[in-house]
Design a protein around this motif. Structure first.
Motif, PDB file in Angstrom:
ATOM      1  N   ARG A  93       0.823  -1.212   0.000  1.00  0.00           N
ATOM      2  CA  ARG A  93       0.000   0.000   0.000  1.00  0.00           C
ATOM      3  C   ARG A  93       0.859   1.264   0.000  1.00  0.00           C
ATOM      4  O   ARG A  93       0.490   2.258  -0.631  1.00  0.00           O
ATOM      5  CB  ARG A  93      -0.922  -0.019   1.224  1.00  0.00           C
ATOM      6  N   THR A  94       1.985   1.238   0.679  1.00  0.00           N
ATOM      7  CA  THR A  94       2.856   2.419   0.703  1.00  0.00           C
ATOM      8  C   THR A  94       3.304   2.785  -0.703  1.00  0.00           C
ATOM      9  O   THR A  94       3.286   3.954  -1.103  1.00  0.00           O
ATOM     10  CB  THR A  94       4.081   2.171   1.604  1.00  0.00           C
ATOM     11  N   SER A  95       3.691   1.784  -1.465  1.00  0.00           N
ATOM     12  CA  SER A  95       4.133   2.041  -2.844  1.00  0.00           C
ATOM     13  C   SER A  95       2.987   2.581  -3.699  1.00  0.00           C
ATOM     14  O   SER A  95       3.170   3.518  -4.489  1.00  0.00           O
ATOM     15  CB  SER A  95       4.675   0.754  -3.473  1.00  0.00           C
ATOM     16  N   LEU A  96       1.795   1.997  -3.528  1.00  0.00           N
ATOM     17  CA  LEU A  96       0.655   2.419  -4.332  1.00  0.00           C
ATOM     18  C   LEU A  96       0.138   3.794  -3.921  1.00  0.00           C
ATOM     19  O   LEU A  96      -0.267   4.595  -4.763  1.00  0.00           O
ATOM     20  CB  LEU A  96      -0.461   1.387  -4.244  1.00  0.00           C
ATOM     21  N   GLU A  97       0.137   4.078  -2.614  1.00  0.00           N
ATOM     22  CA  GLU A  97      -0.271   5.403  -2.139  1.00  0.00           C
ATOM     23  C   GLU A  97       0.698   6.464  -2.644  1.00  0.00           C
ATOM     24  O   GLU A  97       0.292   7.575  -3.009  1.00  0.00           O
ATOM     25  CB  GLU A  97      -0.316   5.427  -0.607  1.00  0.00           C
ATOM     26  N   SER A  98       1.970   6.112  -2.663  1.00  0.00           N
ATOM     27  CA  SER A  98       2.991   7.029  -3.176  1.00  0.00           C
ATOM     28  C   SER A  98       2.723   7.367  -4.638  1.00  0.00           C
ATOM     29  O   SER A  98       2.753   8.535  -5.049  1.00  0.00           O
ATOM     30  CB  SER A  98       4.377   6.388  -3.015  1.00  0.00           C
ATOM     31  N   GLY A 165      -8.955   0.709  -7.443  1.00  0.00           N
ATOM     32  CA  GLY A 165      -9.507  -0.573  -7.022  1.00  0.00           C
ATOM     33  C   GLY A 165      -8.548  -1.375  -6.154  1.00  0.00           C
ATOM     34  O   GLY A 165      -8.950  -1.944  -5.135  1.00  0.00           O
ATOM     35  N   ILE A 166      -7.290  -1.402  -6.541  1.00  0.00           N
ATOM     36  CA  ILE A 166      -6.294  -2.184  -5.797  1.00  0.00           C
ATOM     37  C   ILE A 166      -6.044  -1.580  -4.421  1.00  0.00           C
ATOM     38  O   ILE A 166      -6.027  -2.282  -3.403  1.00  0.00           O
ATOM     39  CB  ILE A 166      -4.973  -2.271  -6.581  1.00  0.00           C
ATOM     40  N   ILE A 167      -5.861  -0.259  -4.361  1.00  0.00           N
ATOM     41  CA  ILE A 167      -5.604   0.401  -3.074  1.00  0.00           C
ATOM     42  C   ILE A 167      -6.804   0.247  -2.147  1.00  0.00           C
ATOM     43  O   ILE A 167      -6.647  -0.027  -0.954  1.00  0.00           O
ATOM     44  CB  ILE A 167      -5.298   1.901  -3.267  1.00  0.00           C
ATOM     45  N   SER A 168      -7.993   0.419  -2.686  1.00  0.00           N
ATOM     46  CA  SER A 168      -9.200   0.330  -1.866  1.00  0.00           C
ATOM     47  C   SER A 168      -9.334  -1.053  -1.241  1.00  0.00           C
ATOM     48  O   SER A 168      -9.715  -1.190  -0.066  1.00  0.00           O
ATOM     49  CB  SER A 168     -10.443   0.647  -2.710  1.00  0.00           C
ATOM     50  N   ASN A 169      -9.007  -2.082  -2.005  1.00  0.00           N
ATOM     51  CA  ASN A 169      -9.074  -3.443  -1.477  1.00  0.00           C
ATOM     52  C   ASN A 169      -8.086  -3.641  -0.324  1.00  0.00           C
ATOM     53  O   ASN A 169      -8.425  -4.218   0.715  1.00  0.00           O
ATOM     54  CB  ASN A 169      -8.784  -4.451  -2.591  1.00  0.00           C
ATOM     55  N   LEU A 170      -6.875  -3.150  -0.482  1.00  0.00           N
ATOM     56  CA  LEU A 170      -5.868  -3.267   0.574  1.00  0.00           C
ATOM     57  C   LEU A 170      -6.284  -2.484   1.816  1.00  0.00           C
ATOM     58  O   LEU A 170      -6.133  -2.963   2.946  1.00  0.00           O
ATOM     59  CB  LEU A 170      -4.513  -2.755   0.070  1.00  0.00           C
ATOM     60  N   ARG A 171      -6.810  -1.291   1.593  1.00  0.00           N
ATOM     61  CA  ARG A 171      -7.253  -0.474   2.721  1.00  0.00           C
ATOM     62  C   ARG A 171      -8.396  -1.152   3.472  1.00  0.00           C
ATOM     63  O   ARG A 171      -8.416  -1.173   4.706  1.00  0.00           O
ATOM     64  CB  ARG A 171      -7.713   0.896   2.221  1.00  0.00           C
ATOM     65  N   ASP A 172      -9.328  -1.730   2.732  1.00  0.00           N
ATOM     66  CA  ASP A 172     -10.490  -2.365   3.352  1.00  0.00           C
ATOM     67  C   ASP A 172     -10.086  -3.526   4.263  1.00  0.00           C
ATOM     68  O   ASP A 172     -10.751  -3.799   5.259  1.00  0.00           O
ATOM     69  CB  ASP A 172     -11.452  -2.870   2.277  1.00  0.00           C
ATOM     70  N   GLN A 173      -9.000  -4.202   3.909  1.00  0.00           N
ATOM     71  CA  GLN A 173      -8.556  -5.337   4.720  1.00  0.00           C
ATOM     72  C   GLN A 173      -8.088  -4.904   6.112  1.00  0.00           C
ATOM     73  O   GLN A 173      -8.038  -5.711   7.038  1.00  0.00           O
ATOM     74  CB  GLN A 173      -7.442  -6.093   4.003  1.00  0.00           C
ATOM     75  N   SER A 211       4.484  12.241  -3.162  1.00  0.00           N
ATOM     76  CA  SER A 211       4.853  10.831  -3.048  1.00  0.00           C
ATOM     77  C   SER A 211       5.524  10.560  -1.703  1.00  0.00           C
ATOM     78  O   SER A 211       5.185   9.596  -1.006  1.00  0.00           O
ATOM     79  CB  SER A 211       5.799  10.452  -4.192  1.00  0.00           C
ATOM     80  N   LYS A 212       6.456  11.414  -1.321  1.00  0.00           N
ATOM     81  CA  LYS A 212       7.161  11.267  -0.043  1.00  0.00           C
ATOM     82  C   LYS A 212       6.224  11.445   1.144  1.00  0.00           C
ATOM     83  O   LYS A 212       6.344  10.753   2.162  1.00  0.00           O
ATOM     84  CB  LYS A 212       8.311  12.272   0.044  1.00  0.00           C
ATOM     85  N   ALA A 213       5.265  12.376   1.006  1.00  0.00           N
ATOM     86  CA  ALA A 213       4.308  12.615   2.082  1.00  0.00           C
ATOM     87  C   ALA A 213       3.437  11.376   2.303  1.00  0.00           C
ATOM     88  O   ALA A 213       3.092  11.033   3.440  1.00  0.00           O
ATOM     89  CB  ALA A 213       3.438  13.822   1.753  1.00  0.00           C
ATOM     90  N   ALA A 214       3.079  10.712   1.212  1.00  0.00           N
ATOM     91  CA  ALA A 214       2.286   9.484   1.318  1.00  0.00           C
ATOM     92  C   ALA A 214       3.078   8.390   2.028  1.00  0.00           C
ATOM     93  O   ALA A 214       2.543   7.670   2.887  1.00  0.00           O
ATOM     94  CB  ALA A 214       1.860   9.011  -0.074  1.00  0.00           C
ATOM     95  N   GLU A 219       4.031   4.930   6.689  1.00  0.00           N
ATOM     96  CA  GLU A 219       5.003   4.393   7.649  1.00  0.00           C
ATOM     97  C   GLU A 219       4.561   4.668   9.087  1.00  0.00           C
ATOM     98  O   GLU A 219       4.633   3.784   9.950  1.00  0.00           O
ATOM     99  CB  GLU A 219       6.381   5.010   7.398  1.00  0.00           C
ATOM    100  N   ASN A 220       4.085   5.880   9.334  1.00  0.00           N
ATOM    101  CA  ASN A 220       3.624   6.223  10.677  1.00  0.00           C
ATOM    102  C   ASN A 220       2.345   5.472  11.038  1.00  0.00           C
ATOM    103  O   ASN A 220       2.146   5.073  12.185  1.00  0.00           O
ATOM    104  CB  ASN A 220       3.390   7.735  10.787  1.00  0.00           C
TER     105      ASN A 220
END
Length: 254
Positions: A93-98, A165-173, A211-214, A219-220
């Motif tokens: 998710r970190t990579s995708l959010e970035s 779609g991919i990020i939302s699925n990871l977040r939902d988990q 990207s860095k902010a994401a 990470e936090n």
């Protein structure tokens, strides 16, 4: 038999299997169906007021999404999350959010940016309500809902539907752990600061900064969740030990 799930309303435009799937997904997110709990098709079908077929189809979909696990000769269970599972989800998710934030900095509209800034103000108000009010549960629910809206808007601004779609699925988990994480001391204020950092970079069209902010935010979020889970586990162990001691008092206590 305890009725935990509300019967399905059959007036939806969606296919029945999708309505059943969303109902079960929401029950898992909210902890109505708990991690490690066995999924019984007949019982769920009775509670939802539907046949077993849409329940079976929904369970198959939920398995693909990571909400349940099907174990040969043992049955189907609500998926539990190990530390390794959480690490893996956050790593992806970190990579995708970035990537999503970087794309949002390139494609976001003025209206979307203004909406993001309004959401920051709203979240700040809910945090104050949480800290100063009496109904912490209601305030936290508002914070969580607005936080989801904030991130959904960021994903939409990326203009990449597959990524959304991919990020939302990871977040939902990880949704079931959101309140636990945000309740950790200082996390609400830190989250708001991290959101402001994201919005500022996007407003400036700074793709690298966004990207860095994401990455910083993810990470936090992971560190806080793991700390909160560790505390929760310790409390459960202490409570269990206390109950065991009361059930079997020592001679010295007697």
């Amino acid at each position: 038999m305890e009725q935990r799930l509300s019967p399905i309303k059959l007036d939806s435009y969606q296919p029945l299997r999708e309505v059943v799937c969303e109902s079960l997904r929401e029950a898992i997110r909210k902890g109505v169906l708990k991690p490690g709990e066995r999924i019984m098709e007949i019982k769920l079908a009775e509670e939802l007021g539907v046949s077993r077929t849409p329940v079976r189809e929904a369970i198959r979909k939920l398995e693909l999404e990571g909400y349940v696990v099907m174990m040969p000769r043992r049955g189907t269970y609500v998926a539990d999350m190990s530390i390794r599972d959480i690490n893996e989800i956050f790593e992806i998710r970190t990579s995708l959010e970035s990537l999503s934030n970087s794309l949002a900095a390139e494609h976001i509209t003025e209206d979307e940016l203004e909406h993001l800034q309004r959401l920051l103000v709203i979240i700040g108000g809910y945090i104050k309500e949480y800290e100063e009010g009496d109904d912490h549960e209601a305030a936290m629910e508002k914070i969580v809902e607005t936080d989801i809206e904030f991130h959904d808007l960021l994903y939409h601004a990326a203009r990449n539907n597959r990524l959304v779609g991919i990020i939302s699925n990871l977040r939902d988990q990880l949704t079931r752990f959101r309140t636990l994480s945000m309740s950790y001391p200082g996390r609400l204020e830190a989250t708001l600061d991290e959101h402001r950092e994201i919005v500022e970079a996007i407003a400036n069209g700074d793709e690298r900064g966004a990207s860095k902010a994401a990455e910083h935010h993810m990470e936090n979020s992971e560190k806080t969740l793991l700390k909160a889970m560790d505390i929760a586990t310790s409390r459960k162990a202490a409570a269990k030990g206390s109950k065991k001691k009361k059930a079997h008092p020592s001679k010295q206590d007697a």
